[in-house]
Design an enzyme around this catalytic site. Sequence first.
Site, PDB file in Angstrom:
ATOM      1  N   LYS A  58       1.138  32.716 -17.837  1.00  0.00           N
ATOM      2  CA  LYS A  58       0.742  31.818 -16.745  1.00  0.00           C
ATOM      3  C   LYS A  58       1.791  31.796 -15.639  1.00  0.00           C
ATOM      4  O   LYS A  58       1.463  31.645 -14.463  1.00  0.00           O
ATOM      5  CB  LYS A  58       0.471  30.405 -17.267  1.00  0.00           C
ATOM      6  CG  LYS A  58      -0.987  30.183 -17.664  1.00  0.00           C
ATOM      7  CD  LYS A  58      -1.380  30.811 -18.981  1.00  0.00           C
ATOM      8  CE  LYS A  58      -2.384  31.894 -18.937  1.00  0.00           C
ATOM      9  NZ  LYS A  58      -2.664  32.520 -20.246  1.00  0.00           N
ATOM     10  N   ALA A 189     -11.194  44.723 -22.366  1.00  0.00           N
ATOM     11  CA  ALA A 189     -11.449  43.812 -21.234  1.00  0.00           C
ATOM     12  C   ALA A 189     -11.718  42.420 -21.780  1.00  0.00           C
ATOM     13  O   ALA A 189     -12.701  41.764 -21.427  1.00  0.00           O
ATOM     14  CB  ALA A 189     -12.644  44.308 -20.406  1.00  0.00           C
ATOM     15  N   GLY A 190     -10.828  41.970 -22.688  1.00  0.00           N
ATOM     16  CA  GLY A 190     -10.914  40.601 -23.195  1.00  0.00           C
ATOM     17  C   GLY A 190     -10.019  39.708 -22.357  1.00  0.00           C
ATOM     18  O   GLY A 190      -9.670  40.041 -21.216  1.00  0.00           O
ATOM     19  N   VAL A 191      -9.619  38.585 -22.960  1.00  0.00           N
ATOM     20  CA  VAL A 191      -8.845  37.601 -22.203  1.00  0.00           C
ATOM     21  C   VAL A 191      -7.509  38.191 -21.737  1.00  0.00           C
ATOM     22  O   VAL A 191      -7.131  38.071 -20.567  1.00  0.00           O
ATOM     23  CB  VAL A 191      -8.597  36.342 -23.066  1.00  0.00           C
ATOM     24  CG1 VAL A 191      -8.097  35.218 -22.210  1.00  0.00           C
ATOM     25  CG2 VAL A 191      -9.859  35.927 -23.784  1.00  0.00           C
ATOM     26  N   ILE A 192      -6.798  38.860 -22.657  1.00  0.00           N
ATOM     27  CA  ILE A 192      -5.484  39.403 -22.286  1.00  0.00           C
ATOM     28  C   ILE A 192      -5.638  40.527 -21.259  1.00  0.00           C
ATOM     29  O   ILE A 192      -4.917  40.576 -20.252  1.00  0.00           O
ATOM     30  CB  ILE A 192      -4.728  39.913 -23.531  1.00  0.00           C
ATOM     31  CG1 ILE A 192      -4.364  38.721 -24.435  1.00  0.00           C
ATOM     32  CG2 ILE A 192      -3.485  40.716 -23.138  1.00  0.00           C
ATOM     33  CD1 ILE A 192      -3.589  39.080 -25.680  1.00  0.00           C
ATOM     34  N   VAL A 277      -6.625  44.735 -27.642  1.00  0.00           N
ATOM     35  CA  VAL A 277      -7.925  44.818 -28.328  1.00  0.00           C
ATOM     36  C   VAL A 277      -8.077  43.734 -29.388  1.00  0.00           C
ATOM     37  O   VAL A 277      -8.822  43.884 -30.347  1.00  0.00           O
ATOM     38  CB  VAL A 277      -8.119  46.211 -28.979  1.00  0.00           C
ATOM     39  CG1 VAL A 277      -8.189  47.302 -27.918  1.00  0.00           C
ATOM     40  CG2 VAL A 277      -7.005  46.519 -29.985  1.00  0.00           C
ATOM     41  N   GLY A 278      -7.366  42.636 -29.211  1.00  0.00           N
ATOM     42  CA  GLY A 278      -7.476  41.513 -30.141  1.00  0.00           C
ATOM     43  C   GLY A 278      -6.202  41.314 -30.933  1.00  0.00           C
ATOM     44  O   GLY A 278      -5.245  42.099 -30.827  1.00  0.00           O
ATOM     45  N   ALA A 327      -4.061  28.122 -28.533  1.00  0.00           N
ATOM     46  CA  ALA A 327      -2.927  27.240 -28.816  1.00  0.00           C
ATOM     47  C   ALA A 327      -3.388  25.809 -29.074  1.00  0.00           C
ATOM     48  O   ALA A 327      -2.912  25.147 -30.005  1.00  0.00           O
ATOM     49  CB  ALA A 327      -1.962  27.278 -27.632  1.00  0.00           C
ATOM     50  N   HIS A 451     -13.885  11.902  -3.580  1.00  0.00           N
ATOM     51  CA  HIS A 451     -14.237  12.868  -2.538  1.00  0.00           C
ATOM     52  C   HIS A 451     -13.072  13.048  -1.582  1.00  0.00           C
ATOM     53  O   HIS A 451     -12.455  12.056  -1.203  1.00  0.00           O
ATOM     54  CB  HIS A 451     -15.462  12.374  -1.765  1.00  0.00           C
ATOM     55  CG  HIS A 451     -15.834  13.280  -0.634  1.00  0.00           C
ATOM     56  ND1 HIS A 451     -16.465  14.493  -0.838  1.00  0.00           N
ATOM     57  CD2 HIS A 451     -15.632  13.168   0.707  1.00  0.00           C
ATOM     58  CE1 HIS A 451     -16.648  15.092   0.337  1.00  0.00           C
ATOM     59  NE2 HIS A 451     -16.152  14.303   1.290  1.00  0.00           N
TER      60      HIS A 451
END
Length: 475
Positions: A58, A189-192, A277-278, A327, A451
């Site tokens: 992050k 093409a996963g989260v990582i 890949v996981g 996490a 708003h």
Amino acid sequence: MSEAYDVIVIGAGPAGYPAAIRAGQNKLKVACVDEWKNFDGTYAFGGTCLNAGCIPSKALLESSELWQRAKHEFSAHGIAIGDLTLDLPVMQKRRASIVKTMTNGITALFKANGVVGIQGHGRLLPGNRVLVTGADGAEKTLQAVHVVLASGSTPVRLKTVPHDGHYIVDSWNALEFTEVPARLGVIGAGVIGLELGSVWRRLGSEVTVLEAMEQFLPIVDAAIAKEAQRHFNKQGLDIKLGAKVSAATVAGNAVDVRYSDAQGEHTLQVDKLVVAVGRRPFTEGLLADGTGVRLDERGFIEVDEHCRTGVPNVWAVGDVVRGPMLAHKGKEEGVMVADLIAGHFAEVNYRVIPSVIYTAPEIAWVGQTEQQVKAGGRAYKVGTFPFAASGRARAMEAAQGFAKIISATDDDEVLGVHVIGPMAGELIGEAVLAMEYSASTEDIQRTIHAHPTLSEALHEAALAADKRAIDGINR
Ligand code: FAD
Ligand code: NAD
């Protein structure tokens, strides 16, 4: 005589360290053993998440996003800044310093909560004893009433793509690159793959992502995945679906990757290749013979819904047990176990675990996708609201994506909420709370949202589910 504790936790990642802290808060005598060592050989608490996962990724996503915005968006605000220069060493120093602050923070939290932090390897012996091997190789046996196993996970490696830590790397190495690779290959093409692919793409790499599946992001609601794919393509992430990698070899200063897809056989040459890949559960060296702790066929420690292993007073939490490798899921399991040990009521609501992919736009969801609801056969209604109609998103120059709510037609129950857009990961918190408290869609409709805020998109999506949106056209 061996040292004795009420609770010994093995692993100080986001599942283990909260278990230890809560045990301390519950006035139990607790120790937490962790063997994590950084590349420089120093021990650090915090596990994968703090040292090599959530936090450093992050940090780099934020820095690279600022670089991207300075390059391409500031001019729209009327801010001209001339030539920009990237100082990657400073960016990486910042990343490392955030990690250090956070991991040192755990040491401080342990102290404040009476947790004995032990750096070294822990091995469960029969009879709830733990053999600890310290940095100097010295061994000692600790006796516990309860043991919590929180040994986490490790990246899956591919036999045909031999990891060397320099050219062919995992996500941890890819967070510590000292130069921007001109050509970066990512397998998965996963989260990582998407998060790290985004970081290096923004910083200038030509990024090719090879994904074995034909479908892009199958875990995500299909409408969100389609929108995401459109944005990633536009950003220049070259995502090749249905790509089966057969080999990768280092040749000189580059990696040749062989893969096949519907179009035939291809060779891709890259400067660095990230394998994403996981991850798999990590239990190497954790269990001595005769403990009775069982692993399932995929290597996860078997547990019930309260994280009991079946061996009296031995528990397991986090990535090393079934469920999403997140996490916050591990943290809630750790806290639950420490409360159950102290005799309190505790449970984890596995139906309401949020997921976030920290790309730009961000993707976040909780509950079921529209495809899952449809397959379940329950009648449902859908409301969506585009950020293009959000004044705040426009002001932020981030009017991309949409919020989507899926609700039951019969009793108005919120079944799933999906957001792709600015700060989606923050926005999903409201949906998580709503679902946790069994709010109806009408409850969200009747809740006042400030708003102009991004959260109005969720409000309007809830209204749109009943064709009562005010700031969007009801279809
Ligand atoms: P871990 O964090 O893996 O910790 C386990 C600890 O136990 C380690 O320190 C390990 O060294 C130690 N250990 C193992 N065996 C022993 C032993 N025998 N003796 C002593 N110590 C031992 N999740 C999110 O929710 N949000 C994110 O944004 C996110 N981003 C990620 C980004 C990346 C690049 C990666 C790789 C992961 C990310 N994750 C994210 C996933 C998250 O890191 C994991 O779900 C989380 O760390 C699991 O926590 P854990 O405590 O179960 O295991
Ligand atoms: P993943 O399961 O998210 O993605 C792996 C991808 O690799 C899948 O799309 C899969 O189809 C593909 N794949 C598998 N084998 C392949 C092969 N041989 N060739 C090409 N593609 C292949 O796993 P990940 O991205 O490695 O992340 C691991 C875990 O870490 C995830 O479970 C995730 O929950 C966690 N994580 C979470 C976050 C977050 O919460 N933002 C960020 C990073 C990681």
